[in-house]
Design an enzyme around this catalytic site. Structure first.
Site, mmCIF file in Angstrom:
data_model
loop_
_atom_site.group_PDB
_atom_site.id
_atom_site.type_symbol
_atom_site.label_atom_id
_atom_site.label_comp_id
_atom_site.label_asym_id
_atom_site.label_seq_id
_atom_site.Cartn_x
_atom_site.Cartn_y
_atom_site.Cartn_z
ATOM 1 N NE ARG A 91 -3.399 0.065 2.664
ATOM 2 C CZ ARG A 91 -3.906 0.412 4.043
ATOM 3 N NH1 ARG A 91 -3.925 -0.624 4.839
ATOM 4 N NH2 ARG A 91 -4.436 1.508 4.338
ATOM 5 C CD GLN B 168 7.061 -14.696 7.819
ATOM 6 O OE1 GLN B 168 6.942 -13.311 7.865
ATOM 7 N NE2 GLN B 168 6.058 -15.275 8.350
ATOM 8 C CB THR C 239 1.807 -12.717 13.022
ATOM 9 O OG1 THR C 239 0.434 -13.425 13.634
ATOM 10 C CG2 THR C 239 1.421 -11.390 12.165
ATOM 11 N N GLY D 261 7.406 -3.732 13.466
ATOM 12 C CA GLY D 261 8.285 -2.318 12.798
ATOM 13 C C GLY D 261 7.408 -1.328 12.140
ATOM 14 C CG ASN E 27 -4.497 -8.742 19.868
ATOM 15 O OD1 ASN E 27 -3.639 -8.280 20.499
ATOM 16 N ND2 ASN E 27 -4.397 -9.677 18.957
ATOM 17 N NE ARG F 209 36.177 47.641 -5.610
ATOM 18 C CZ ARG F 209 35.830 48.787 -5.052
ATOM 19 N NH1 ARG F 209 36.213 49.847 -5.416
ATOM 20 N NH2 ARG F 209 35.300 48.895 -3.907
#
Length: 456
Positions: free
Chosen positions: A20, A77, A83, A106, A175, A429
């Site tokens: 997303r 993983q 999970t 994270g 939860n 100059r």
């Protein structure tokens, strides 16, 4: 750093693809207040002194591995089967560890160290729960999973919204997904989690219901607010988190003695330090690494990053201070002045339209409008040193490496490529050419030419 009573390890889940976000940057590396959300979380964990920290990675693993190198081990993983399965991937990294384990996410960056400590302390309560779950009470519980608990915080049941009955859905305690358990309990319970569900995945919260079925108690404590456990999955949610963080930081700045003329227009970094009686005008942006002492005035539309401002300093409006800038007491940087890797010693000032890079400006020196330090030859950077009370005239170019001595004067319009001795006047100059009457003749000629064109 304040360590916990018992040794603990942290497992941070960061294997999600973050689709997303629609970004090549891993989701947890997107920044809030100039700091990756993963780093916000790891900083809170570090306050408690973990013995081990493991980050579970998947998609974009190389980015995470680089980001946490030297601070945590990573565990892959692949494939991603929920999970519970993610936490299991950290078991090898925690081999031989017999303490407590915090499971964090994270993309949930703002869990406070105090909350983590409370979870671990509850794990060692008199009833010694098998698992401690972090709950929260949002304004609208929506489709969050519910934590059904008794008055003492003992968990009766964990239930997903889709599986809850009307009375369970009426429960407002939700939860967060974060939990604590002793290592042996965590991995022992996870080994018994099945994947008999619509997604065919292994869900971490199932360990609570397994423990309860075994006759073991589990407990829930509540986060201070829903914002503390808010997950960030999209650019809009990232912007919302930034907005909430900035609002809280502005209030803190004012509570600690700073004046913000238009608070909503001031943006802080995660590590901005402000003294007392600092005044900040509208539209000021602080990047990382800024320290501001007492009685500093920062005027409107200034951008400050990696800079140190001593007491009595005035900056802006429309000033830019880049990394390595040090402004000593009562020095002044005015409008449209840019400073980079330079020291302005006490009372030095550059009031207008100036670039000072890789320089040391002596106490009481005055830098005229339009002055630049020419510090880069396309390959290397060189330093300019300006002595105390030196006066640099407007529209001067100082070609580094070069030293301007104390009390020296550089005349306006000079290009200085050799050192100037203390007390010396340096004027560089071209000779002025004077042609009497030339302009009058030019104007007459051009007016006649234009009139002829009109007649034609």
């Amino acid at each position: 750093m304040t360590t916990t009573a018992s040794p603990f390890a942290a497992i941070i889940l960061a294997a999600g693809k973050g689709t997303r976000m629609k970004s090549d940057t891993h989701k947890v590396l997107h920044k809030i207040a100039g700091r990756a959300m993963l780093d916000h979380l790891m900083a809170s964990v570090a306050e408690l002194g973990p013995q081990r920290t493991a980050v579970v990675v998947g998609a974009g693993r190389e980015q995470i591995e680089k980001a946490v190198e030297g601070r945590a081990v990573t565990c892959l993983q692949e494939p991603q089967l929920g999970t519970g399965h993610a936490v299991q991937q950290a078991q090898a990294a925690l081999e031989g560890f017999g303490g407590d384990v915090l499971v964090l996410y994270g993309d949930v960056p703002f869990v406070k160290a105090e909350t983590m400590r409370a979870m671990l302390e509850r794990l060692h309560g008199a009833d010694r729960p098998a698992v401690v779950v972090l709950g929260f009470e949002p304004e609208d519980p929506l489709a969050y999973g519910r934590v059904i608990a008794d008055d003492a915080g003992g968990i009766v049941k964990m239930v997903e919204f889709k599986d809850a009955d009307e009375s369970e859905r009426a429960c407002r305690l939700c939860n967060s997904g974060l939990l604590a358990a002793r290592a042996e309990d965590l991995f022992g319970l996870l080994a018994r989690v099945g994947n008999d569900n619509a997604q065919g995945e292994y869900y971490l919260p199932d360990i609570v219901n397994i423990a309860i079925a075994d006759g073991r108690g589990c407990a829930v404590i509540a986060a201070d607010s829903a914002d503390e456990v808010a997950g960030i999955n999209s650019r809009a949610e990232l912007a919302g988190a930034e907005s909430r963080w900035q609002a809280a930081r502005r209030l803190r700045a004012m509570d600690e003695g700073a004046t913000l003329i238009a608070p909503d227009t001031v943006f802080f970094s995660h590590d901005t330090e402000l003294g007392r009686d600092v005044t900040i005008e509208p539209n000021v942006f602080f990047g990382p690494g800024v320290r501001v002492a007492d009685r500093v005035l920062i005027r409107a539309n200034s951008h400050i990053e990696g800079a140190s401002l001593a007491s009595g300093v005035k900056v802006g409006p429309f000033a830019r201070l880049r990394p390595g800038t040090v402004l000593e007491e009562d020095s002044f940087i005015g409008n449209f002045v840019e400073v980079k890797n330079a020291v302005m010693h006490k009372g030095a000032k550059a009031s207008h339209l100036t670039y000072l890079g890789d320089a040391s400006i002596g106490a009481g020196a005055n830098i005229g409008a339009g002055t630049i330090t020419c510090n880069y030859d396309g390959y290397f950077k060189y330093r300019t040193t300006i002595g105390e009370r030196a006066f640099i005239g407007s529209n001067s170019a100082l070609v580094a490496p070069v030293t301007i001595g104390a009390d020296a004067i550089v005349a306006a319009g000079s290009t200085v490529s050799r050192d100037v001795a203390p007390g010396e006047l340096r004027m560089v100059r071209a000779e002025q050419l004077i042609k009497d009457g030339w302009a009058d003749r030019f104007h007459d000629t051009m007016k006649k030419k234009k009139a002829a064109e009109k007649k034609g």
